[in-house]
Design a protein around this motif. Structure first.
Motif, PDB file in Angstrom:
ATOM      1  N   SER A 114      43.474  41.817  32.240  1.00 26.54           N
ATOM      2  CA  SER A 114      43.851  42.928  33.119  1.00 26.54           C
ATOM      3  C   SER A 114      45.325  43.304  32.963  1.00 26.54           C
ATOM      4  O   SER A 114      46.210  42.452  33.017  1.00 26.54           O
ATOM      5  CB  SER A 114      43.590  42.509  34.568  1.00 26.54           C
ATOM      6  OG  SER A 114      44.168  43.426  35.448  1.00 26.54           O
ATOM      7  N   ARG A 117      55.895  42.309  42.189  1.00 31.44           N
ATOM      8  CA  ARG A 117      56.415  41.175  42.982  1.00 31.44           C
ATOM      9  C   ARG A 117      57.770  40.713  42.434  1.00 31.44           C
ATOM     10  O   ARG A 117      58.657  40.324  43.181  1.00 31.44           O
ATOM     11  CB  ARG A 117      55.408  40.024  42.993  1.00 31.44           C
ATOM     12  CG  ARG A 117      54.178  40.306  43.858  1.00 31.44           C
ATOM     13  CD  ARG A 117      53.306  39.062  44.017  1.00 31.44           C
ATOM     14  NE  ARG A 117      52.624  38.702  42.782  1.00 31.44           N
ATOM     15  CZ  ARG A 117      51.376  39.065  42.482  1.00 31.44           C
ATOM     16  NH1 ARG A 117      50.673  39.792  43.322  1.00 31.44           N
ATOM     17  NH2 ARG A 117      50.838  38.692  41.332  1.00 31.44           N
ATOM     18  N   GLY A 155      44.257  37.307  39.226  1.00 26.54           N
ATOM     19  CA  GLY A 155      45.332  37.837  38.386  1.00 26.54           C
ATOM     20  C   GLY A 155      46.457  36.821  38.271  1.00 26.54           C
ATOM     21  O   GLY A 155      46.223  35.628  38.070  1.00 26.54           O
ATOM     22  N   ASP A 177      38.395  34.800  38.518  1.00 24.78           N
ATOM     23  CA  ASP A 177      38.838  36.018  37.816  1.00 24.78           C
ATOM     24  C   ASP A 177      38.000  36.206  36.560  1.00 24.78           C
ATOM     25  O   ASP A 177      37.289  35.299  36.103  1.00 24.78           O
ATOM     26  CB  ASP A 177      40.323  35.920  37.438  1.00 24.78           C
ATOM     27  CG  ASP A 177      41.000  37.285  37.360  1.00 24.78           C
ATOM     28  OD1 ASP A 177      40.293  38.313  37.311  1.00 24.78           O
ATOM     29  OD2 ASP A 177      42.245  37.327  37.349  1.00 24.78           O
ATOM     30  N   GLY A 225      43.638  43.673  45.882  1.00 19.57           N
ATOM     31  CA  GLY A 225      43.810  44.585  44.740  1.00 19.57           C
ATOM     32  C   GLY A 225      42.649  44.584  43.776  1.00 19.57           C
ATOM     33  O   GLY A 225      42.836  44.881  42.587  1.00 19.57           O
ATOM     34  N   VAL A 226      41.458  44.262  44.211  1.00 18.54           N
ATOM     35  CA  VAL A 226      40.312  44.175  43.305  1.00 18.54           C
ATOM     36  C   VAL A 226      39.213  45.179  43.660  1.00 18.54           C
ATOM     37  O   VAL A 226      38.589  45.783  42.773  1.00 18.54           O
ATOM     38  CB  VAL A 226      39.713  42.741  43.295  1.00 18.54           C
ATOM     39  CG1 VAL A 226      38.638  42.609  42.220  1.00 18.54           C
ATOM     40  CG2 VAL A 226      40.790  41.692  43.074  1.00 18.54           C
TER      41      VAL A 226
HETATM   42  C1  LIG Z   1      45.249  44.670  40.267  1.00 17.01           C
HETATM   43  S1  LIG Z   1      44.759  43.100  39.669  1.00 17.01           S
HETATM   44  C2  LIG Z   1      45.051  42.158  41.156  1.00 17.01           C
HETATM   45  C3  LIG Z   1      45.364  40.733  40.858  1.00 17.01           C
HETATM   46  C4  LIG Z   1      45.753  39.884  42.085  1.00 17.01           C
HETATM   47  N1  LIG Z   1      44.709  39.835  43.062  1.00 17.01           N
HETATM   48  C5  LIG Z   1      47.043  40.376  42.699  1.00 17.01           C
HETATM   49  O1  LIG Z   1      47.000  41.084  43.706  1.00 17.01           O
HETATM   50  O2  LIG Z   1      48.096  40.042  42.138  1.00 17.01           O
HETATM   51  C6  LIG Z   1      43.007  43.196  39.574  1.00 17.01           C
HETATM   52  C7  LIG Z   1      42.356  41.867  39.225  1.00 17.01           C
HETATM   53  O3  LIG Z   1      40.945  42.035  39.403  1.00 17.01           O
HETATM   54  C8  LIG Z   1      40.281  41.401  38.326  1.00 17.01           C
HETATM   55  N2  LIG Z   1      38.982  42.072  38.140  1.00 17.01           N
HETATM   56  C9  LIG Z   1      38.745  43.400  38.054  1.00 17.01           C
HETATM   57  N3  LIG Z   1      37.432  43.618  37.821  1.00 17.01           N
HETATM   58  C10 LIG Z   1      36.847  42.386  37.764  1.00 17.01           C
HETATM   59  C11 LIG Z   1      35.519  41.933  37.557  1.00 17.01           C
HETATM   60  N4  LIG Z   1      34.507  42.787  37.341  1.00 17.01           N
HETATM   61  N5  LIG Z   1      35.279  40.597  37.572  1.00 17.01           N
HETATM   62  C12 LIG Z   1      36.299  39.713  37.780  1.00 17.01           C
HETATM   63  N6  LIG Z   1      37.572  40.091  37.992  1.00 17.01           N
HETATM   64  C13 LIG Z   1      37.850  41.405  37.976  1.00 17.01           C
HETATM   65  C14 LIG Z   1      41.210  41.575  37.136  1.00 17.01           C
HETATM   66  O4  LIG Z   1      40.950  40.632  36.113  1.00 17.01           O
HETATM   67  C15 LIG Z   1      42.562  41.405  37.795  1.00 17.01           C
HETATM   68  O5  LIG Z   1      42.987  40.070  37.772  1.00 17.01           O
END
Ligand SMILES: C[S@@+](CC[C@H](N)C(=O)[O-])C[C@H]1O[C@@H](n2cnc3c(N)ncnc32)[C@H](O)[C@@H]1O
Length: 290
Positions: A7, A17, A99, A119, A173-174
């Motif tokens: 990602s 951050r 993430g 993740d 954020g997911v």
């Molecule tokens: C914007 S990042 C947020 C990361 C973390 N939660 C943060 O706030 O720092 C989005 C995260 O969602 C995960 N993600 C998105 N779609 C996904 C999926 N279908 N399955 C697993 N993880 C997913 C990505 O790999 C990424 O780590």
């Protein structure tokens, strides 16, 4: 995001951050590991934003503003989520779509607590490489799962998550990157593994046409000016009204105990910032299994 690519939005929020650390929400927000997890080129943009040297040309200016706005959002949501995790004080924590989240390394309250970082496989592999041998304070378990195709419940069972004990879940954020059906399926899986007193913390975007339009224009400018667009392969797939997400949660025995918009949380945390319009759509909710 493709099956194999890690990602880029996870890197963007980590950069956010790193920009915020020591500058925004002082005394309430701190994430020194964020900078350490970035590569040298990723840190260059962080340093530029921290220096307040606003670029004059269009593309670099857009990159600067995107990261500067991201820093404001991240400081606000990190403070709110950390507070909700501390208040619940549950014996296990699951971070969904973790993430480059550093809570298991930076929060003393999590010392010895089992933390399950879920993740996408590629994102998780990249995080582990970036972490190198940094020791977490928590008892960390990495659980590779694609919410679109894998069974979250099965993966957590295999990783040692205990469904008979209360869990705090962070889903930060997911949700925007998942379809409504994937969000519903994931909440169903969470519900099956949530003992009484469990807490689910979710950040989600509300429908906001002006925000969506602004985001599209920003991405177009980045692309046209040859700058990297961190959102290019991670399209937004769902937005939620507070009523719709509360109904979804209630059907799975979770009661929404708080739902705040980022703007009011920012005012409370005294994070004024220049980018109100860019956080206009964000909400953070806490839902408890009473
Ligand atoms: C914007 S990042 C947020 C990361 C973390 N939660 C943060 O706030 O720092 C989005 C995260 O969602 C995960 N993600 C998105 N779609 C996904 C999926 N279908 N399955 C697993 N993880 C997913 C990505 O790999 C990424 O780590």
């Amino acid at each position: 995001m493709t099956e194999r690519a890690a990602s880029r939005t996870a890197v963007l929020v980590c950069q956010g951050r790193a920009v915020a650390d020591g500058r925004l929400g002082i005394g309430r927000f701190s994430d020194p590991l964020a900078t350490e997890l970035l590569t040298a080129p990723e840190r260059e943009l962080v340093d530029l934003v921290r220096s307040d040297a606003v670029p004059t040309s269009f593309g670099p200016r857009m990159e600067y503003e995107l990261l500067s706005a991201t820093a404001e959002v991240l400081a606000v949501r990190t403070i709110a989520i950390d507070d909700a995790v501390r208040a619940a004080a549950n014996p296990q924590l699951v971070i969904l779509g973790a993430g480059l989240d550093a809570r298991a390394w930076r929060m003393p309250e999590l010392r010895g607590t089992p933390v399950f970082e879920v993740d996408h496989r590629a994102s998780q592999a990249e995080k582990r490489a970036r972490l190198a041998d940094r020791e977490p304070v928590a008892d960390i378990h990495f659980v590779p799962v694609d919410f679109a195709t894998d069974s979250l419940a099965t993966a957590l069972t295999s990783a040692g998550h205990d469904e008979s004990r209360p869990t705090t879940w962070i889903w930060e954020g997911v949700v925007p990157y998942l379809t409504p059906a994937q969000v519903a399926e994931t909440v169903t899986a969470i519900a099956t593994r949530s003992a009484p007193a469990s807490r689910l913390i979710i950040t989600y975007p509300t429908p906001n046409r002006a925000y969506r339009y602004g985001r599209k224009v920003m991405q177009l400018i980045l692309t046209l000016s040859g700058r990297p667009n961190p959102m290019a392969r991670e399209p937004q797939r769902s937005t939620w009204t507070p009523e719709a997400i509360a109904t979804l949660l209630a059907a799975r025995d979770f009661t929404v105990t708080a739902d705040r918009d980022l703007e009011s949380l920012a005012a409370e945390a005294k994070i004024e910032g220049r980018h109100r319009s860019l956080r206009a759509d964000g909400h953070i909710l806490t839902a408890d299994r009473l």
